[in-house]
Design a protein around this motif. Structure first.
Motif, PDB file in Angstrom:
ATOM      1  N   TRP A   1      25.536  63.379 -10.952  1.00  0.00           N
ATOM      2  CA  TRP A   1      26.255  64.486 -11.592  1.00  0.00           C
ATOM      3  C   TRP A   1      25.416  65.229 -12.642  1.00  0.00           C
ATOM      4  O   TRP A   1      25.450  66.443 -12.703  1.00  0.00           O
ATOM      5  CB  TRP A   1      27.531  63.965 -12.275  1.00  0.00           C
ATOM      6  CG  TRP A   1      28.365  63.118 -11.391  1.00  0.00           C
ATOM      7  CD1 TRP A   1      29.279  63.545 -10.453  1.00  0.00           C
ATOM      8  CD2 TRP A   1      28.361  61.689 -11.322  1.00  0.00           C
ATOM      9  NE1 TRP A   1      29.853  62.474  -9.823  1.00  0.00           N
ATOM     10  CE2 TRP A   1      29.312  61.312 -10.331  1.00  0.00           C
ATOM     11  CE3 TRP A   1      27.662  60.683 -11.994  1.00  0.00           C
ATOM     12  CZ2 TRP A   1      29.566  59.989 -10.004  1.00  0.00           C
ATOM     13  CZ3 TRP A   1      27.913  59.354 -11.678  1.00  0.00           C
ATOM     14  CH2 TRP A   1      28.844  59.012 -10.685  1.00  0.00           C
ATOM     15  N   TRP A   2      24.674  64.478 -13.448  1.00  0.00           N
ATOM     16  CA  TRP A   2      23.997  65.034 -14.605  1.00  0.00           C
ATOM     17  C   TRP A   2      22.540  65.321 -14.278  1.00  0.00           C
ATOM     18  O   TRP A   2      21.838  64.474 -13.717  1.00  0.00           O
ATOM     19  CB  TRP A   2      24.072  64.079 -15.791  1.00  0.00           C
ATOM     20  CG  TRP A   2      25.470  63.707 -16.164  1.00  0.00           C
ATOM     21  CD1 TRP A   2      26.231  62.702 -15.630  1.00  0.00           C
ATOM     22  CD2 TRP A   2      26.287  64.343 -17.157  1.00  0.00           C
ATOM     23  NE1 TRP A   2      27.463  62.665 -16.224  1.00  0.00           N
ATOM     24  CE2 TRP A   2      27.538  63.663 -17.170  1.00  0.00           C
ATOM     25  CE3 TRP A   2      26.094  65.403 -18.038  1.00  0.00           C
ATOM     26  CZ2 TRP A   2      28.570  64.017 -18.022  1.00  0.00           C
ATOM     27  CZ3 TRP A   2      27.121  65.758 -18.888  1.00  0.00           C
ATOM     28  CH2 TRP A   2      28.352  65.076 -18.877  1.00  0.00           C
ATOM     29  N   SER A   3      22.066  66.501 -14.686  1.00  0.00           N
ATOM     30  CA  SER A   3      20.664  66.856 -14.463  1.00  0.00           C
ATOM     31  C   SER A   3      20.177  67.727 -15.623  1.00  0.00           C
ATOM     32  O   SER A   3      20.975  68.233 -16.418  1.00  0.00           O
ATOM     33  CB  SER A   3      20.496  67.610 -13.137  1.00  0.00           C
ATOM     34  OG  SER A   3      21.245  68.823 -13.152  1.00  0.00           O
TER      35      SER A   3
ATOM     36  N   VAL B   1      26.031  69.554 -15.689  1.00  0.00           N
ATOM     37  CA  VAL B   1      26.829  68.565 -14.959  1.00  0.00           C
ATOM     38  C   VAL B   1      27.793  69.285 -14.033  1.00  0.00           C
ATOM     39  O   VAL B   1      28.327  70.352 -14.361  1.00  0.00           O
ATOM     40  CB  VAL B   1      27.589  67.629 -15.931  1.00  0.00           C
ATOM     41  CG1 VAL B   1      28.609  68.408 -16.769  1.00  0.00           C
ATOM     42  CG2 VAL B   1      28.265  66.489 -15.177  1.00  0.00           C
ATOM     43  N   GLU B   2      27.983  68.690 -12.847  1.00  0.00           N
ATOM     44  CA  GLU B   2      28.854  69.286 -11.840  1.00  0.00           C
ATOM     45  C   GLU B   2      29.504  68.177 -11.028  1.00  0.00           C
ATOM     46  O   GLU B   2      28.881  67.151 -10.745  1.00  0.00           O
ATOM     47  CB  GLU B   2      28.040  70.195 -10.925  1.00  0.00           C
ATOM     48  CG  GLU B   2      28.868  71.000  -9.948  1.00  0.00           C
ATOM     49  CD  GLU B   2      28.038  72.034  -9.209  1.00  0.00           C
ATOM     50  OE1 GLU B   2      28.619  72.800  -8.421  1.00  0.00           O
ATOM     51  OE2 GLU B   2      26.804  72.081  -9.436  1.00  0.00           O
TER      52      GLU B   2
ATOM     53  N   GLY C   1      34.303  77.037 -11.639  1.00  0.00           N
ATOM     54  CA  GLY C   1      35.516  76.251 -11.462  1.00  0.00           C
ATOM     55  C   GLY C   1      36.395  76.212 -12.700  1.00  0.00           C
ATOM     56  O   GLY C   1      36.273  77.022 -13.616  1.00  0.00           O
ATOM     57  N   THR C   2      37.285  75.234 -12.714  1.00  0.00           N
ATOM     58  CA  THR C   2      38.192  75.036 -13.845  1.00  0.00           C
ATOM     59  C   THR C   2      37.570  74.008 -14.778  1.00  0.00           C
ATOM     60  O   THR C   2      37.636  72.805 -14.525  1.00  0.00           O
ATOM     61  CB  THR C   2      39.573  74.538 -13.361  1.00  0.00           C
ATOM     62  OG1 THR C   2      40.108  75.482 -12.429  1.00  0.00           O
ATOM     63  CG2 THR C   2      40.522  74.385 -14.529  1.00  0.00           C
TER      64      THR C   2
ATOM     65  N   ASN D   1      38.372  67.235 -10.152  1.00  0.00           N
ATOM     66  CA  ASN D   1      38.207  68.632 -10.525  1.00  0.00           C
ATOM     67  C   ASN D   1      36.987  69.214  -9.820  1.00  0.00           C
ATOM     68  O   ASN D   1      36.144  68.476  -9.309  1.00  0.00           O
ATOM     69  CB  ASN D   1      38.036  68.740 -12.048  1.00  0.00           C
ATOM     70  CG  ASN D   1      38.485  70.080 -12.591  1.00  0.00           C
ATOM     71  OD1 ASN D   1      38.857  70.968 -11.825  1.00  0.00           O
ATOM     72  ND2 ASN D   1      38.463  70.241 -13.889  1.00  0.00           N
ATOM     73  N   GLU D   2      36.886  70.523  -9.798  1.00  0.00           N
ATOM     74  CA  GLU D   2      35.692  71.220  -9.319  1.00  0.00           C
ATOM     75  C   GLU D   2      35.225  72.133 -10.435  1.00  0.00           C
ATOM     76  O   GLU D   2      35.890  73.109 -10.763  1.00  0.00           O
ATOM     77  CB  GLU D   2      35.993  72.020  -8.049  1.00  0.00           C
ATOM     78  CG  GLU D   2      36.326  71.163  -6.851  1.00  0.00           C
ATOM     79  CD  GLU D   2      36.562  71.992  -5.597  1.00  0.00           C
ATOM     80  OE1 GLU D   2      36.330  73.220  -5.647  1.00  0.00           O
ATOM     81  OE2 GLU D   2      36.968  71.414  -4.576  1.00  0.00           O
TER      82      GLU D   2
END
Length: 200
Positions: free
Chosen positions: A48-50, A58-59, A89-90, A186-187
Motif C-alpha cells: 500500500w505505502w510507497s 498510500v492507496e 476516491g473517497t 474503501n477506494e
C-alpha cells in the motif's frame, strides 16, 4: 525623586518569553523523502505505502484492506506536523496518537458520510467533538498542513495555521508511536510530506 528600577520588569518579561519559547519544541524530520526508514507497516506485507517524488503515497489494493504506517519510535508529549494532499476516491485517513484508540480524522467519515477532517475519532465513542472552521481553511485540491500538539491526554489541532479543535481523551497510554492510516473497505489515495515531530 528616586527612579524605580526597571530590572524587575525586564526580568518578568524575560521569564515570560522563555516560557513561551519552551512551549515550541525543536522540530525533527522523521521522513527522509527517499524511503520508509524509521517506519513500520501493519500488516507487514506492504503493498500500500510507497515513496514517490519525496512524498509518502498510500492507496487501497483491490481487496480494500486497511493498513497503518507506524513510527518505530514512541513519543510521550509532542508536536506533530505534516502536509497532506487528498488524492483519488473517497479519502478516509487519519493520524493515530500513541495507539489506535485516539485518531485525528482526515477526510470523509465512513460512519457519518461527511468530511470530519481534524476531528477526533474514538472507537466506541465515534466523534466526541467536531472541529470548527475547517471548511473555511481546508483545500481539497492542494496541500494542507496539519499540526497536532499532545500534552498528557489533551490534544489540539491546527489546519493551515488555524486552531480548529481541542479534546481531552481518557485512558491514553503515556507513550506510543504515531501512525498514518489507510482505512479499509474503501477506494482512495492520499499523500504525505514534510513530516516532523518535536518532543515536549
Amino acid at each position: 525623586m528616586k527612579r524605580k528600577s526597571i530590572l524587575p520588569l525586564l526580568l518578568i518579561v524575560f521569564l515570560i518569553a522563555q516560557g513561551s519559547y519552551a512551549q515550541e519544541p525543536k522540530m525533527k524530520t522523521i521522513f527522509n523523502g527517499k524511503n520508509l526508514k524509521g517506519w513500520t507497516v501493519e500488516p507487514e506485507d506492504n503493498i500500500w505505502w510507497s515513496v514517490e517524488d519525496g512524498n509518502i503515497t498510500v492507496e487501497n489494493d483491490p481487496t480494500k484492506t486497511g493498513s497503518t504506517l507506524w513510527t518505530k519510535k514512541e513519543y510521550g508529549d509532542f508536536v506533530f506536523q505534516m502536509d497532506f494532499l487528498m488524492g483519488t476516491g473517497t479519502v478516509d485517513s487519519g493520524i493515530f496518537l500513541r495507539s489506535e484508540k485516539d485518531q485525528i480524522q482526515i477526510g470523509i467519515s465512513g460512519s457519518l458520510k461527511r468530511d470530519m477532517t481534524a476531528s477526533p475519532y474514538i472507537p466506541g465513542k465515534s466523534y466526541p467533538v467536531e472541529a470548527k472552521g475547517v471548511k473555511e481553511v481546508l483545500d481539497r485540491e492542494d496541500w494542507n498542513t496539519m499540526k497536532v500538539k499532545l500534552v498528557d491526554q489533551t490534544y489540539t489541532v491546527w489546519i493551515n495555521g488555524q486552531e480548529v479543535m481541542t479534546y481531552t481523551s481518557e485512558n491514553m497510554p503515556d507513550k506510543g508511536p504515531i501512525g498514518l492510516q489507510l482505512h479499509p473497505n474503501n477506494e482512495m489515495s492520499i499523500a504525505f510530506k514534510n513530516i516532523q515531530v518535536g518532543k515536549l
